[in-house]
Design an enzyme around this catalytic site. Structure first.
Site, PDB file in Angstrom:
ATOM      1  N   ARG A 120       0.849  -1.201   0.000  1.00 56.57           N
ATOM      2  CA  ARG A 120       0.000   0.000   0.000  1.00 56.57           C
ATOM      3  C   ARG A 120       0.871   1.233   0.000  1.00 56.57           C
ATOM      4  O   ARG A 120       1.000   1.931   1.002  1.00 56.57           O
ATOM      5  CB  ARG A 120      -0.909  -0.068   1.194  1.00 56.57           C
ATOM      6  N   GLN A 125      -0.998   2.372  -5.969  1.00 61.75           N
ATOM      7  CA  GLN A 125      -2.451   2.536  -5.766  1.00 61.75           C
ATOM      8  C   GLN A 125      -3.273   2.080  -6.975  1.00 61.75           C
ATOM      9  O   GLN A 125      -4.294   1.435  -6.826  1.00 61.75           O
ATOM     10  CB  GLN A 125      -2.770   3.993  -5.463  1.00 61.75           C
ATOM     11  N   ASP A 128      -3.898  -1.794  -7.243  1.00 57.45           N
ATOM     12  CA  ASP A 128      -4.386  -2.453  -6.027  1.00 57.45           C
ATOM     13  C   ASP A 128      -5.754  -3.121  -6.257  1.00 57.45           C
ATOM     14  O   ASP A 128      -6.792  -2.468  -6.218  1.00 57.45           O
ATOM     15  CB  ASP A 128      -4.457  -1.382  -4.934  1.00 57.45           C
ATOM     16  N   SER A 131      -8.412  -2.825  -3.324  1.00 54.09           N
ATOM     17  CA  SER A 131      -9.183  -1.580  -3.289  1.00 54.09           C
ATOM     18  C   SER A 131     -10.228  -1.560  -4.390  1.00 54.09           C
ATOM     19  O   SER A 131     -11.383  -1.209  -4.149  1.00 54.09           O
ATOM     20  CB  SER A 131      -8.271  -0.365  -3.481  1.00 54.09           C
TER      21      SER A 131
HETATM   22  P1  NAD Z   1      -9.426  -3.602   5.467  1.00 57.14           P
HETATM   23  O1  NAD Z   1     -10.245  -4.215   4.388  1.00 57.14           O
HETATM   24  O2  NAD Z   1      -8.189  -4.302   5.895  1.00 57.14           O
HETATM   25  O3  NAD Z   1     -10.339  -3.354   6.756  1.00 57.14           O
HETATM   26  C1  NAD Z   1     -11.563  -2.673   6.659  1.00 57.14           C
HETATM   27  C2  NAD Z   1     -11.687  -1.702   7.807  1.00 57.14           C
HETATM   28  O4  NAD Z   1     -11.987  -2.400   9.019  1.00 57.14           O
HETATM   29  C3  NAD Z   1     -10.455  -0.861   8.106  1.00 57.14           C
HETATM   30  O5  NAD Z   1     -10.777   0.505   7.997  1.00 57.14           O
HETATM   31  C4  NAD Z   1     -10.092  -1.256   9.536  1.00 57.14           C
HETATM   32  O6  NAD Z   1      -9.518  -0.184  10.271  1.00 57.14           O
HETATM   33  C5  NAD Z   1     -11.432  -1.659  10.086  1.00 57.14           C
HETATM   34  N1  NAD Z   1     -11.392  -2.459  11.335  1.00 57.14           N
HETATM   35  C6  NAD Z   1     -10.528  -3.439  11.715  1.00 57.14           C
HETATM   36  N2  NAD Z   1     -10.848  -3.909  12.950  1.00 57.14           N
HETATM   37  C7  NAD Z   1     -11.947  -3.212  13.358  1.00 57.14           C
HETATM   38  C8  NAD Z   1     -12.752  -3.235  14.533  1.00 57.14           C
HETATM   39  N3  NAD Z   1     -12.478  -4.063  15.545  1.00 57.14           N
HETATM   40  N4  NAD Z   1     -13.799  -2.375  14.609  1.00 57.14           N
HETATM   41  C9  NAD Z   1     -14.088  -1.531  13.593  1.00 57.14           C
HETATM   42  N5  NAD Z   1     -13.364  -1.454  12.456  1.00 57.14           N
HETATM   43  C10 NAD Z   1     -12.309  -2.278  12.338  1.00 57.14           C
HETATM   44  O7  NAD Z   1      -9.030  -2.111   5.065  1.00 57.14           O
HETATM   45  P2  NAD Z   1      -8.965  -1.449   3.629  1.00 57.14           P
HETATM   46  O8  NAD Z   1     -10.289  -1.177   3.113  1.00 57.14           O
HETATM   47  O9  NAD Z   1      -8.105  -2.300   2.793  1.00 57.14           O
HETATM   48  O10 NAD Z   1      -8.249  -0.048   3.917  1.00 57.14           O
HETATM   49  C11 NAD Z   1      -7.413   0.224   5.016  1.00 57.14           C
HETATM   50  C12 NAD Z   1      -6.678   1.562   4.796  1.00 57.14           C
HETATM   51  O11 NAD Z   1      -5.701   1.448   3.772  1.00 57.14           O
HETATM   52  C13 NAD Z   1      -7.560   2.717   4.386  1.00 57.14           C
HETATM   53  O12 NAD Z   1      -7.138   3.855   5.088  1.00 57.14           O
HETATM   54  C14 NAD Z   1      -7.270   2.898   2.929  1.00 57.14           C
HETATM   55  O13 NAD Z   1      -7.498   4.229   2.484  1.00 57.14           O
HETATM   56  C15 NAD Z   1      -5.805   2.545   2.887  1.00 57.14           C
HETATM   57  N6  NAD Z   1      -5.390   2.132   1.529  1.00 57.14           N
HETATM   58  C16 NAD Z   1      -4.227   2.628   1.008  1.00 57.14           C
HETATM   59  C17 NAD Z   1      -3.818   2.235  -0.274  1.00 57.14           C
HETATM   60  C18 NAD Z   1      -2.536   2.773  -0.895  1.00 57.14           C
HETATM   61  O14 NAD Z   1      -1.981   3.716  -0.388  1.00 57.14           O
HETATM   62  N7  NAD Z   1      -2.040   2.146  -1.964  1.00 57.14           N
HETATM   63  C19 NAD Z   1      -4.574   1.334  -0.983  1.00 57.14           C
HETATM   64  C20 NAD Z   1      -5.755   0.847  -0.415  1.00 57.14           C
HETATM   65  C21 NAD Z   1      -6.137   1.250   0.854  1.00 57.14           C
END
Ligand code: NAD
Length: 375
Positions: A120, A125, A128, A131
């Site tokens: 990430r 991005q 990915d 995402s």
């Molecule tokens: P994920 O699918 O791993 O998890 C989904 C969400 O569940 C997350 O926001 C996590 O904090 C939340 N979670 C975990 N345990 C929890 C709990 N006990 N109670 C409530 N919520 C809980 O996450 P994701 O959708 O893949 O994204 C995570 C982060 O990564 C985001 O901030 C996203 O913007 C970022 N991201 C960055 C890039 C990049 O820079 N290339 C790409 C994709 C996502």
């Protein structure tokens, strides 16, 4: 460089290429061969691929002489007979759950790349797949919830009286959760959301939803490496459960998306909390594949508990096959084109590159990925 695009197995609707990415690969100087009917589930006809200058043929015809093989899911190695040694196989290979298959790729001399292990970082991005597919899943979760809900989402003031707006609560505000909030808002629901990462509070507010956060447990940021969540302390889990209990009883729709990389999904909703919701409410558990956030959720099924429908959602992106294929195919193109050497007319993947190191699983007949060697 010849690129082969495989037809997926039963149950998969998506395709690893669309006409647009075929054209883009051709513009790089590659030759693209698509297995017959590969785009069927995603509404891309063979003739559309042909019009984009791809050759359409049988599995063995497309594999012959291919230096790159593209797939959504990792194919069984026995179906890849005839593939060249040293060819790159790129797709969502599910390495930890399908270790034998990965060993099979190594034995066949294929260099396998798992797109779901893309780091990430800003540079990656656009590559990915987690995402791109989660975003669609977050949207579809709300649409499915609306379809199963016996009431309307928006407030309606009619001559026969007022219909009150649905109350939607989104738990886990990553990529899927943010899209779920946006979709529920567009449908006119009253939306609230929670996460363990405090950075999401502002994102929730900016979408016009209400943040529901544990405020009284100090010193917990909830953010681990790469923007992912970490497992929370017992104290936090208890405070979260209490907060959720009082809130959930007043909700009509709950969408859960909480995941912790490398661990089972955290349990966020107990059977007693389900029982506290009014009959006719709907819960969509988007973490059903990872063990589930909701007690009683069954993968791939709708179950009714205490009058509440619990949907154990699995791979919702598949039900939006055309869009999901387009985004997945562009992720693949963005990865390969970033490493395309124009002079040599092929992909060159430096061993020390952060992306290559993270997603390369096999090379020269061996497993070369640290995460797999350690498993
Ligand atoms: P994920 O699918 O791993 O998890 C989904 C969400 O569940 C997350 O926001 C996590 O904090 C939340 N979670 C975990 N345990 C929890 C709990 N006990 N109670 C409530 N919520 C809980 O996450 P994701 O959708 O893949 O994204 C995570 C982060 O990564 C985001 O901030 C996203 O913007 C970022 N991201 C960055 C890039 C990049 O820079 N290339 C790409 C994709 C996502």
């Amino acid at each position: 460089m010849k690129i082969a695009v495989l037809k997926e197995g039963a149950g998969e609707t998506r395709c690893a290429a669309i006409a647009e990415t075929v054209k883009k690969f051709t513009a790089l100087g590659a030759e693209v061969a698509v297995e017959r009917a590969a785009g069927e589930g995603a509404s891309v006809a063979d003739s559309e691929f042909e019009a984009a200058d791809a050759k359409v043929g049988s599995r063995s015809e497309v594999l012959k002489g291919a230096g790159i093989i593209l797939a959504i899911n990792g194919p069984d190695p026995s179906t890849l007979r005839g593939a060249e040694k040293g060819a790159l196989l790129v797709g969502a290979l599910d390495p930890l759950r399908r270790r034998d298959t990965i060993d099979g790729y190594a034995a066949a001399g294929l260099d396998a790349f798992a797109m779901e292990w893309m780091p990430r970082i800003t540079r990656a991005q656009s590559m990915d797949i987690l995402s791109s597919q989660s975003n669609l899943a977050g949207y579809k979760a709300v649409v499915d919830a609306a379809a199963a809900y016996g009431r309307a989402f928006p407030m309606m003031m009619t001559a026969a009286g007022t219909v009150s707006p649905a109350k939607v609560f989104v738990m886990g505000v990553g990529v899927a959760g943010l899209q779920a909030i946006a979709t529920a808002k567009r449908l006119g629901a009253q939306v609230s959301a929670t996460d363990v990462r405090s950075a999401t509070k502002e994102q929730i507010q900016s979408l016009g939803a209400k943040p529901i956060f544990v405020e009284n447990v100090a010193g917990i940021e909830g953010e681990g490496a790469g923007g992912y969540a970490t497992e929370m302390s017992e104290e936090y889990q208890k405070a979260q459960a209490e907060l959720v209990s009082s809130h959930i009883a007043k909700q009509d729709i709950v969408i859960t998306t909480a995941l912790i990389p490398g661990r089972p999904a955290p349990r966020l909703i107990s059977d007693a909390q389900v029982a506290s919701m009014r009959a006719g409410s709907v819960i969509v558990d988007l973490a059903a594949d990872a063990g589930g956030n909701v007690e009683g959720a069954v993968r791939g099924e709708h179950v009714v508990k205490h009058g509440v429908t619990i949907i154990g959602a699995t791979n919702l992106a598949r039900s939006l096959a055309a869009d999901a294929s387009a985004l997945f195919a562009r992720n693949l193109y963005n990865f390969l084109s970033a490493f395309w050497d124009k002079e040599q007319g092929k992909v060159v993947l430096p061993d020390d590159d952060e992306i290559v190191k993270a997603i390369r699983l096999t090379q020269g007949g061996r497993i070369v990925n640290e995460r797999l060697s350690a498993a």
